[in-house]
Design a protein around this motif. Structure first.
Motif, PDB file in Angstrom:
ATOM      1  N   PRO A 272     -13.733   3.647   1.905  1.00  0.00           N
ATOM      2  CA  PRO A 272     -13.482   3.070   3.240  1.00  0.00           C
ATOM      3  C   PRO A 272     -14.551   2.080   3.696  1.00  0.00           C
ATOM      4  CG  PRO A 272     -14.180   5.353   3.421  1.00  0.00           C
ATOM      5  CD  PRO A 272     -13.996   5.090   1.968  1.00  0.00           C
TER       6      PRO A 272
ATOM      7  N   GLU B 235      -1.473  -5.741   5.190  1.00  0.00           N
ATOM      8  CA  GLU B 235      -1.500  -4.278   5.050  1.00  0.00           C
ATOM      9  C   GLU B 235      -2.933  -3.774   4.906  1.00  0.00           C
ATOM     10  OE1 GLU B 235       2.542  -2.336   3.406  1.00  0.00           O
ATOM     11  OE2 GLU B 235       1.132  -2.978   1.895  1.00  0.00           O
ATOM     12  N   VAL B 236      -3.733  -4.496   4.110  1.00  0.00           N
ATOM     13  CA  VAL B 236      -5.133  -4.107   3.913  1.00  0.00           C
ATOM     14  C   VAL B 236      -5.898  -4.301   5.224  1.00  0.00           C
ATOM     15  CG1 VAL B 236      -7.278  -4.675   2.706  1.00  0.00           C
ATOM     16  CG2 VAL B 236      -5.137  -4.589   1.432  1.00  0.00           C
TER      17      VAL B 236
ATOM     18  N   ARG C 255      -8.437   4.000  -0.396  1.00  0.00           N
ATOM     19  CA  ARG C 255      -8.641   5.200   0.439  1.00  0.00           C
ATOM     20  C   ARG C 255     -10.012   5.823   0.175  1.00  0.00           C
ATOM     21  NH1 ARG C 255      -4.099   8.551  -1.012  1.00  0.00           N
ATOM     22  NH2 ARG C 255      -5.560   9.466  -2.476  1.00  0.00           N
TER      23      ARG C 255
ATOM     24  N   GLU D  91      -4.832  -4.077   8.168  1.00  0.00           N
ATOM     25  CA  GLU D  91      -4.461  -2.997   9.112  1.00  0.00           C
ATOM     26  C   GLU D  91      -5.367  -1.778   8.960  1.00  0.00           C
ATOM     27  OE1 GLU D  91      -0.416  -1.952   8.406  1.00  0.00           O
ATOM     28  OE2 GLU D  91       0.362  -3.235  10.001  1.00  0.00           O
ATOM     29  N   GLN D  92      -5.958  -1.620   7.761  1.00  0.00           N
ATOM     30  CA  GLN D  92      -6.814  -0.459   7.507  1.00  0.00           C
ATOM     31  C   GLN D  92      -8.184  -0.625   8.173  1.00  0.00           C
ATOM     32  OE1 GLN D  92      -5.550   2.094   5.339  1.00  0.00           O
ATOM     33  NE2 GLN D  92      -3.682   0.874   5.438  1.00  0.00           N
TER      34      GLN D  92
ATOM     35  N   LEU E 145       0.826  -1.214   0.000  1.00  0.00           N
ATOM     36  CA  LEU E 145       0.000   0.000   0.000  1.00  0.00           C
ATOM     37  C   LEU E 145       0.860   1.264   0.000  1.00  0.00           C
ATOM     38  CD1 LEU E 145      -3.060  -0.934   2.237  1.00  0.00           C
ATOM     39  CD2 LEU E 145      -2.766  -1.135  -0.218  1.00  0.00           C
TER      40      LEU E 145
END
Lengths: 77, 198
Positions: B86, B108-109, B83, B111-112, B68
């Protein structure tokens, strides 16, 4: 014996011990400390080196390959 | 037929380049996105519609990205899509022969804090290379639905479509605890993989 990834010979296998550049950039391509890899090809005229990581081959520019330190663990015929 | 009272849900297909996102997208939506056998074919996004269980989904085929933190224009598109949406469900697509690389972008995704579902694609290639993927165990560890698929043959596509509504927000702390064996395995009932969707 430790070497730069760049200096691995054809068929030589090594384990990544240190990454002296952006760890994130290499990690996301699958190159991590303690990962085993094998040198497959060195392209001429300062071309990239190609390493085999498990099932995938990754081409790495010479400058980047000089920043990766590996422990040589053997050589395939 | 979609239930017009239900809100359309956006599904973003995210994953490394050349894992079969576009092939999977074509299978799910009946669209005709260009597919080739080298990475970087999708440089802009394509969207299509899927209706499953009276729910309408807008599926967006996002360009492949390794992380990301974008390093080129196509990766920037991918990061911007995540982004800008959301509330979307993120369908993370893995190449079954390169699971470790897929896990990097997946975490990583996750974590969002977005709703996630994982599709382990290219199972036929993995089978040919004698690689087996324990999707049930992967599902238990990640805590999100994991479905094995082969986009070229259509295997697992229906199950994947059905599982979108069970997408979960992954809890990274729990993933670490599960990996360290700090959370004991729950006894699964009736073949449940334990995604928590029910």
């Amino acid at each position: 014996m430790q070497k730069k990834l760049l200096e691995l010979e054809f068929g030589e296998r090594g384990v990544v011990r240190e990454i002296r550049t952006s760890v994130h950039d290499l990690n996301c391509m699958g190159i991590r400390v303690d990962r085993e890899l094998k040198m497959v090809t060195k392209q001429p005229i300062k071309g990239p080196v190609v390493v085999l990581l498990g099932e995938m081959q990754i081409a790495i520019g010479l400058d980047l390959a000089a920043q990766i330190i590996v422990d040589v663990i053997g050589k395939d015929a | 037929m979609a239930d017009s009272t239900k809100k359309k849900i956006t599904v973003l297909m995210v994953g490394n380049p050349n894992v079969g996102k576009s092939a999977l997208f074509n299978r799910m939506t009946g669209a005709n996105a260009m597919v080739s056998n080298y990475p970087g074919t999708t440089v802009d996004f394509t969207s299509g519609t899927l209706i499953e269980g009276r729910q309408e989904y807008e599926i967006i085929d996002v360009p492949g990205t390794y992380s990301l933190e974008p390093r080129d224009a196509a990766e920037e598109v991918a990061v911007r899509m995540i982004r800008d949406h959301p509330d979307a469900v993120v369908m993370i697509v893995f190449d079954a022969t390169k699971i470790d690389r897929g896990l990097y972008i997946a975490l990583e995704v996750m974590e969002q804090g977005m709703l996630c579902i994982v599709a382990v694609n290219m199972m036929d290639t993995a089978h040919d290379k004698k690689i087996s993927v324990d999707t049930a165990d992967l599902q238990k560890v990640l805590g999100v639905p994991v479905v094995a698929t082969t986009a070229t043959s259509g295997e697992g596509i229906r199950e994947l479509a059905e599982q979108i509504r069970k997408a979960q927000v992954a809890d990274l702390d729990k993933i670490i605890k599960r990996l360290n064996g700090e959370i004991p395995d729950k006894k699964s009932v009736g073949g449940c993989g334990g995604c928590g969707g029910c």
